[in-house]
Design a protein around this motif. Structure first.
Motif, short mmCIF file in Angstrom:
data_model
loop_
_atom_site.label_atom_id
_atom_site.label_comp_id
_atom_site.label_asym_id
_atom_site.label_seq_id
_atom_site.Cartn_x
_atom_site.Cartn_y
_atom_site.Cartn_z
N ASP A 1 75.17 57.71 20.35
CA ASP A 1 76.58 58.06 20.41
C ASP A 1 76.79 59.32 21.24
O ASP A 1 76.12 60.32 21.05
CB ASP A 1 77.12 58.27 18.99
N GLY A 2 77.70 59.24 22.17
CA GLY A 2 78.05 60.40 22.98
C GLY A 2 77.22 60.59 24.23
O GLY A 2 77.42 61.56 24.96
N LEU A 3 76.29 59.68 24.51
CA LEU A 3 75.50 59.81 25.73
C LEU A 3 76.36 59.48 26.94
O LEU A 3 77.21 58.60 26.89
CB LEU A 3 74.30 58.85 25.71
N ASP A 4 76.11 60.17 28.05
CA ASP A 4 76.78 59.80 29.28
C ASP A 4 75.89 58.82 30.05
O ASP A 4 74.76 58.53 29.64
CB ASP A 4 77.15 61.03 30.12
N ALA A 5 76.38 58.30 31.16
CA ALA A 5 75.67 57.26 31.91
C ALA A 5 74.29 57.71 32.37
O ALA A 5 73.33 56.93 32.29
CB ALA A 5 76.51 56.82 33.10
N SER A 6 74.15 58.95 32.81
CA SER A 6 72.84 59.41 33.29
C SER A 6 71.84 59.52 32.14
O SER A 6 70.66 59.23 32.30
CB SER A 6 72.95 60.75 34.03
N GLU A 7 72.31 59.91 30.94
CA GLU A 7 71.42 59.97 29.78
C GLU A 7 70.99 58.57 29.34
O GLU A 7 69.85 58.38 28.91
CB GLU A 7 72.11 60.71 28.63
N ILE A 8 71.89 57.62 29.45
CA ILE A 8 71.55 56.22 29.14
C ILE A 8 70.47 55.74 30.11
O ILE A 8 69.47 55.15 29.70
CB ILE A 8 72.79 55.31 29.21
N ARG A 9 70.66 56.06 31.41
CA ARG A 9 69.67 55.67 32.43
C ARG A 9 68.30 56.26 32.11
O ARG A 9 67.29 55.59 32.20
CB ARG A 9 70.14 56.11 33.81
N GLU A 10 68.27 57.54 31.73
CA GLU A 10 67.00 58.20 31.39
C GLU A 10 66.30 57.49 30.24
O GLU A 10 65.09 57.27 30.28
CB GLU A 10 67.24 59.66 31.00
#
Length: 129
Positions: free
Chosen positions: A115-124
């Motif tokens: 919850d609350g992750l941005d797109a770049s954190e999801i990619r990581e």
């Protein structure tokens, strides 16, 4: 052999649906009847005491969800379940069910960590799988 089994399941589903149309049975009882025909039927929940509610089928209480996981994640999921089950059952002397307790915990705390992750954190995180 599998054709015989699938034909039997189709027959049971059809019979169950016909009974539901005739008698007004609920969808939950159709599902339970179609998936577990050899088990005796359980009494209605209205007949259960509070202690009996825990004995009800998980299929009646929760929605079935299917996932495809890499073998390594499936193995890790099984390992974690077995470790938590042993620890919980030793400590509390009561059953730790996979479908009733473990999977909902995994999903809830997985939600919280995502919850609350941005797109770049999801990619990581995807790259680290």
């Amino acid at each position: 052999m599998s054709d015989d089994r699938s034909e039997r399941l189709r027959q049971r589903r059809k019979q169950s649906q016909e009974r539901a149309r005739e008698g007004g049975d609920s969808e939950a009882s159709e599902t339970a009847e179609a998936s577990e025909p050899s088990k005796p039927s359980k009494p209605d929940k209205a007949d259960n005491t509070e202690a009996d509610v825990d004995d009800s089928s998980v299929k009646e209480e929760q929605v079935g969800t299917y996932m495809y996981l890499p073998q390594s994640q499936k193995k890790e999921l099984e390992r974690l379940y077995n470790m938590l089950k042993a620890e919980y059952e030793y400590e509390y002397d009561e059953e730790f069910e996979k479908n009733r307790a473990f999977y909902p915990l995994v999903v809830k705390y997985g939600f919280e960590s995502l919850d609350g992750l941005d797109a770049s954190e999801i990619r990581e995180r995807l790259d680290s799988l």
